[in-house]
Design a protein around this motif. Structure first.
Motif, PDB file in Angstrom:
ATOM      1  N   LEU A 142      34.176  45.980  68.132  1.00 48.90           N
ATOM      2  CA  LEU A 142      35.361  46.306  67.386  1.00 48.90           C
ATOM      3  C   LEU A 142      34.772  46.855  66.003  1.00 48.90           C
ATOM      4  O   LEU A 142      35.312  47.663  65.444  1.00 48.90           O
ATOM      5  CB  LEU A 142      36.156  45.120  67.188  1.00 48.90           C
ATOM      6  N   TYR A 143      33.935  46.017  65.413  1.00 51.34           N
ATOM      7  CA  TYR A 143      33.652  46.395  63.879  1.00 51.34           C
ATOM      8  C   TYR A 143      32.922  47.726  63.499  1.00 51.34           C
ATOM      9  O   TYR A 143      33.421  48.420  62.873  1.00 51.34           O
ATOM     10  CB  TYR A 143      32.616  45.224  63.318  1.00 51.34           C
ATOM     11  N   ILE A 144      32.123  47.925  64.857  1.00 52.55           N
ATOM     12  CA  ILE A 144      31.225  49.287  64.390  1.00 52.55           C
ATOM     13  C   ILE A 144      31.899  50.430  64.564  1.00 52.55           C
ATOM     14  O   ILE A 144      32.277  51.287  63.820  1.00 52.55           O
ATOM     15  CB  ILE A 144      30.023  49.146  65.250  1.00 52.55           C
ATOM     16  N   PRO A 145      32.699  50.468  65.616  1.00 55.05           N
ATOM     17  CA  PRO A 145      33.535  51.816  65.590  1.00 55.05           C
ATOM     18  C   PRO A 145      34.432  51.868  64.652  1.00 55.05           C
ATOM     19  O   PRO A 145      34.924  52.853  64.158  1.00 55.05           O
ATOM     20  CB  PRO A 145      34.173  51.743  67.107  1.00 55.05           C
ATOM     21  N   SER A 146      35.089  50.833  64.261  1.00 53.14           N
ATOM     22  CA  SER A 146      36.220  50.923  63.510  1.00 53.14           C
ATOM     23  C   SER A 146      35.768  51.279  62.059  1.00 53.14           C
ATOM     24  O   SER A 146      36.407  52.110  61.380  1.00 53.14           O
ATOM     25  CB  SER A 146      36.838  49.358  63.225  1.00 53.14           C
ATOM     26  N   GLY A 147      34.452  51.088  61.444  1.00 54.98           N
ATOM     27  CA  GLY A 147      33.860  51.530  60.175  1.00 54.98           C
ATOM     28  C   GLY A 147      33.657  53.084  60.509  1.00 54.98           C
ATOM     29  O   GLY A 147      33.953  53.581  59.456  1.00 54.98           O
ATOM     30  N   THR A 162      35.423  58.409  59.122  1.00 50.80           N
ATOM     31  CA  THR A 162      35.605  59.750  59.715  1.00 50.80           C
ATOM     32  C   THR A 162      37.024  60.235  58.927  1.00 50.80           C
ATOM     33  O   THR A 162      37.322  61.383  58.853  1.00 50.80           O
ATOM     34  CB  THR A 162      35.630  59.954  61.099  1.00 50.80           C
ATOM     35  N   LEU A 163      38.012  59.223  59.144  1.00 47.49           N
ATOM     36  CA  LEU A 163      39.348  59.553  58.631  1.00 47.49           C
ATOM     37  C   LEU A 163      39.154  59.980  56.883  1.00 47.49           C
ATOM     38  O   LEU A 163      39.831  60.902  56.553  1.00 47.49           O
ATOM     39  CB  LEU A 163      40.238  58.539  58.586  1.00 47.49           C
ATOM     40  N   GLY A 164      38.315  59.253  56.273  1.00 49.79           N
ATOM     41  CA  GLY A 164      38.079  59.395  55.006  1.00 49.79           C
ATOM     42  C   GLY A 164      37.569  60.883  54.636  1.00 49.79           C
ATOM     43  O   GLY A 164      38.040  61.786  53.663  1.00 49.79           O
ATOM     44  N   ILE A 205      46.369  57.049  50.598  1.00 47.67           N
ATOM     45  CA  ILE A 205      47.019  57.789  51.686  1.00 47.67           C
ATOM     46  C   ILE A 205      46.102  57.262  52.725  1.00 47.67           C
ATOM     47  O   ILE A 205      46.652  56.782  53.808  1.00 47.67           O
ATOM     48  CB  ILE A 205      47.066  59.252  51.689  1.00 47.67           C
ATOM     49  N   GLY A 206      44.635  57.446  52.691  1.00 46.84           N
ATOM     50  CA  GLY A 206      43.954  56.921  53.707  1.00 46.84           C
ATOM     51  C   GLY A 206      44.001  55.593  54.156  1.00 46.84           C
ATOM     52  O   GLY A 206      44.120  55.200  55.352  1.00 46.84           O
ATOM     53  N   CYS A 207      44.171  54.845  53.105  1.00 47.39           N
ATOM     54  CA  CYS A 207      44.433  53.204  53.431  1.00 47.39           C
ATOM     55  C   CYS A 207      45.746  52.818  54.143  1.00 47.39           C
ATOM     56  O   CYS A 207      45.593  52.176  55.155  1.00 47.39           O
ATOM     57  CB  CYS A 207      44.097  52.407  51.971  1.00 47.39           C
ATOM     58  N   SER A 264      36.140  49.898  52.587  1.00 42.18           N
ATOM     59  CA  SER A 264      34.925  50.443  51.765  1.00 42.18           C
ATOM     60  C   SER A 264      34.374  51.665  52.270  1.00 42.18           C
ATOM     61  O   SER A 264      34.048  52.594  51.456  1.00 42.18           O
ATOM     62  CB  SER A 264      34.213  49.387  51.356  1.00 42.18           C
ATOM     63  N   ALA A 265      34.207  51.611  53.572  1.00 43.10           N
ATOM     64  CA  ALA A 265      33.561  52.828  54.227  1.00 43.10           C
ATOM     65  C   ALA A 265      34.190  54.235  53.937  1.00 43.10           C
ATOM     66  O   ALA A 265      33.649  55.035  53.579  1.00 43.10           O
ATOM     67  CB  ALA A 265      33.376  52.576  55.678  1.00 43.10           C
ATOM     68  N   MET A 266      35.407  54.113  54.128  1.00 41.19           N
ATOM     69  CA  MET A 266      36.345  55.126  53.967  1.00 41.19           C
ATOM     70  C   MET A 266      36.261  55.561  52.528  1.00 41.19           C
ATOM     71  O   MET A 266      35.970  56.693  52.059  1.00 41.19           O
ATOM     72  CB  MET A 266      37.729  54.963  54.117  1.00 41.19           C
ATOM     73  N   TYR A 267      36.232  54.784  51.502  1.00 44.70           N
ATOM     74  CA  TYR A 267      36.136  55.099  50.141  1.00 44.70           C
ATOM     75  C   TYR A 267      34.652  55.708  49.681  1.00 44.70           C
ATOM     76  O   TYR A 267      34.851  56.739  49.098  1.00 44.70           O
ATOM     77  CB  TYR A 267      36.402  53.741  49.361  1.00 44.70           C
ATOM     78  N   MET A 268      33.798  55.199  50.239  1.00 44.56           N
ATOM     79  CA  MET A 268      32.372  55.850  49.754  1.00 44.56           C
ATOM     80  C   MET A 268      32.466  57.375  50.390  1.00 44.56           C
ATOM     81  O   MET A 268      31.983  58.133  49.781  1.00 44.56           O
ATOM     82  CB  MET A 268      31.095  55.043  50.525  1.00 44.56           C
ATOM     83  N   VAL A 269      32.980  57.698  51.680  1.00 47.40           N
ATOM     84  CA  VAL A 269      33.027  58.868  51.905  1.00 47.40           C
ATOM     85  C   VAL A 269      33.893  60.019  50.947  1.00 47.40           C
ATOM     86  O   VAL A 269      33.515  60.852  50.574  1.00 47.40           O
ATOM     87  CB  VAL A 269      33.531  59.169  53.496  1.00 47.40           C
ATOM     88  N   ILE A 270      35.211  59.388  50.842  1.00 47.36           N
ATOM     89  CA  ILE A 270      36.375  60.211  49.901  1.00 47.36           C
ATOM     90  C   ILE A 270      35.623  60.429  48.669  1.00 47.36           C
ATOM     91  O   ILE A 270      35.572  61.513  48.269  1.00 47.36           O
ATOM     92  CB  ILE A 270      37.659  59.407  49.859  1.00 47.36           C
ATOM     93  N   LEU A 271      34.828  59.317  48.265  1.00 51.31           N
ATOM     94  CA  LEU A 271      34.288  59.572  46.580  1.00 51.31           C
ATOM     95  C   LEU A 271      33.326  60.548  46.915  1.00 51.31           C
ATOM     96  O   LEU A 271      33.069  61.503  46.031  1.00 51.31           O
ATOM     97  CB  LEU A 271      33.920  58.034  46.314  1.00 51.31           C
TER      98      LEU A 271
END
Ligand code: ASP
Length: 430
Positions: free
Chosen positions: A93-98, A103-105, A234-236, A313-320
């Motif tokens: 669950l954790y790996i695909p979820s990250g 990817t959404l970010g 929005i992403g979160c 955090s994964a999403m944040y790093m990509v967006i940033l």
């Protein structure tokens, strides 16, 4: 001085940033400083120097911290995976979820373009375009021929891969490698402490870099930062409500309201502390007392999740990173985007669940994209605002995984879940 160190770091950073904005406006062409005959260029250069020094301090910690914390995370995962099937299920669950969050970010940042302004900030820093990595380069980053060289060059993907394998080796060796496991664990604590000390300088760094960027870009800098914060929120929200909620409803066949009601306290604590580690006890309590998950399962999934599951955090790093690329006019190639997504989601596993935990890892992701590291200093002032939100997603993600695994393993008391109370048999399951 007591009031300074006695007040919360994020408030001091915000203060530094606010002062930086004021000074930056004064340094604008035709501003107060010029009128007063100040050598604006020299002041700009001085501010930049202070900001760069701060960024170097963060970078100094990145490679060793990531190496030891990823290794430590692997050791802790596999320790827990002794619990058998649940370990594999949680990882599944954790790996695909990250990856999905990252990817959404990426999609949101490319679509909403928070870093693209009406007036592109020409001449801030000439971007250093890197030769786009080929498929072979990408593959070989996963197989470092010389890990010491990878560490020295700061090739983060290679460092992470080596750290994971090293962790696997430590586990395989069992008792013989126990001293190494302990040393790595100890080192990760030491580095996290060190990050705390370096962060004490963040108000100064935020001040200097904010003043520098506002002097160059004026109001545009603030508008861009506002857009960045908006995109992350929005992403979160999409991830936290639609993706998690959708999974609970359709993947697990459970109503979503009891889930969010049960988690509301933990979410509030996550939002106000910006630390999934600090929220851990509250998360565990919510899992047991509100979501009807057995004690055994909540202890297992929550502690693992607070260490390695950081979708926000994964999403944040990509967006940033995409924000920085847009701000500095760096074109991202598709292989770079893939690398950014993969590195952020793997990197998020090695982050400490503390306020600003992602900051240390960000230079690595920016490096892949060839984005100037100045972007860290520029966003530092608003990082706390984003940290609060991404921490909520990190914590909610742990609870989603806990509910899922508990349901699959027959450790979810659905009646208790619906009623938001502790499962009747929770004591037996300890
Ligand atoms: N503050 C986050 C957490 O504790 C980590 C980060 O993204 O900085 O979950």
């Amino acid at each position: 001085m007591k009031w300074w160190f006695g007040s919360a770091l994020w408030m001091r950073i915000l203060l530094g940033m606010a002062l930086g904005v004021a000074v930056g406006f004064a340094l604008r062409p035709g501003g107060l400083a010029m009128a007063a005959g100040v050598d604006v260029q020299a002041v700009d250069a001085g501010l930049k120097l202070i900001g760069d020094a701060f960024i170097r301090l963060i970078r100094m910690l990145a490679v060793p911290l990531i190496f030891v914390s990823v290794t430590a995370a692997v050791v802790s995962i596999a320790d827990l995976s002794k619990l058998g099937k649940s370990g594999a299920r949680v990882a599944a669950l954790y790996i695909p979820s990250g990856l999905m969050a990252a990817t959404l970010g990426l999609g949101l940042a490319l679509w909403l373009k928070p870093g693209v302004g009406s007036a592109p900030p020409a001449g801030i820093i000439p971007p250093e375009p890197r030769a786009p990595p080929t498929a072979q380069d990408l593959l070989f980053q996963f197989i470092p021929a010389n890990p010491v060289q990878a560490l020295a060059n700061g090739d983060m993907l290679s460092v992470i891969v080596f750290a994971i394998l090293f962790g696997v080796g430590i586990l395989g060796a069992g008792a013989a490698a126990k001293p190494v496991a302990d040393a790595i664990e100890g080192a990760s604590h030491a580095f996290i402490k060190l990050v705390g000390y370096v962060m004490e300088l963040a108000p100064l760094g935020a001040f200097a870099l904010m003043a520098w960027v506002v002097a160059l870009m004026g109001v545009e800098a603030l508008v861009r930062l506002g857009a960045l914060v908006a995109v992350l929120y929005i992403g979160c929200l999409i991830y936290g409500v639609i993706v998690y909620g959708g999974f609970v409803r359709f993947g697990l066949g459970l109503p979503v309201l009891p889930f969010y009601r049960g988690m509301s306290e933990a979410m509030a604590v996550a939002y106000s502390t910006s630390s999934s580690a600090a929220t851990l006890p509250v998360t565990m309590r919510a899992m047991v007392e509100k979501l009807g998950i057995s004690r055994r399962m909540s202890a297992f999934v929550a502690s693992l999740g607070a260490t390695v599951n950081m979708d926000g955090s994964a999403m944040y790093m990509v967006i940033l990173t995409v924000f920085g690329a847009q701000l500095f006019g760096v074109d991202l190639t598709t292989p770079q985007m893939i690398s950014i997504v993969v590195t952020s989601s793997i990197g998020a596993m090695g982050l400490a669940g503390i306020p600003g935990g992602s900051l240390v890892f960000i230079p690595a992701v920016l490096g892949i994209a060839g984005v100037p590291l100045e972007v860290i200093g520029i966003v530092l002032g608003v990082d706390r605002l984003m940290d609060m939100m991404r921490t909520v997603v990190n914590v909610v993600g742990d609870a989603v995984a806990a509910v899922a695994v508990a349901k699959w393993e027959g450790e979810l008391d659905e009646a208790a879940y619906l009623a938001n109370r502790a499962p009747l048999n929770s004591e037996d399951a300890t």
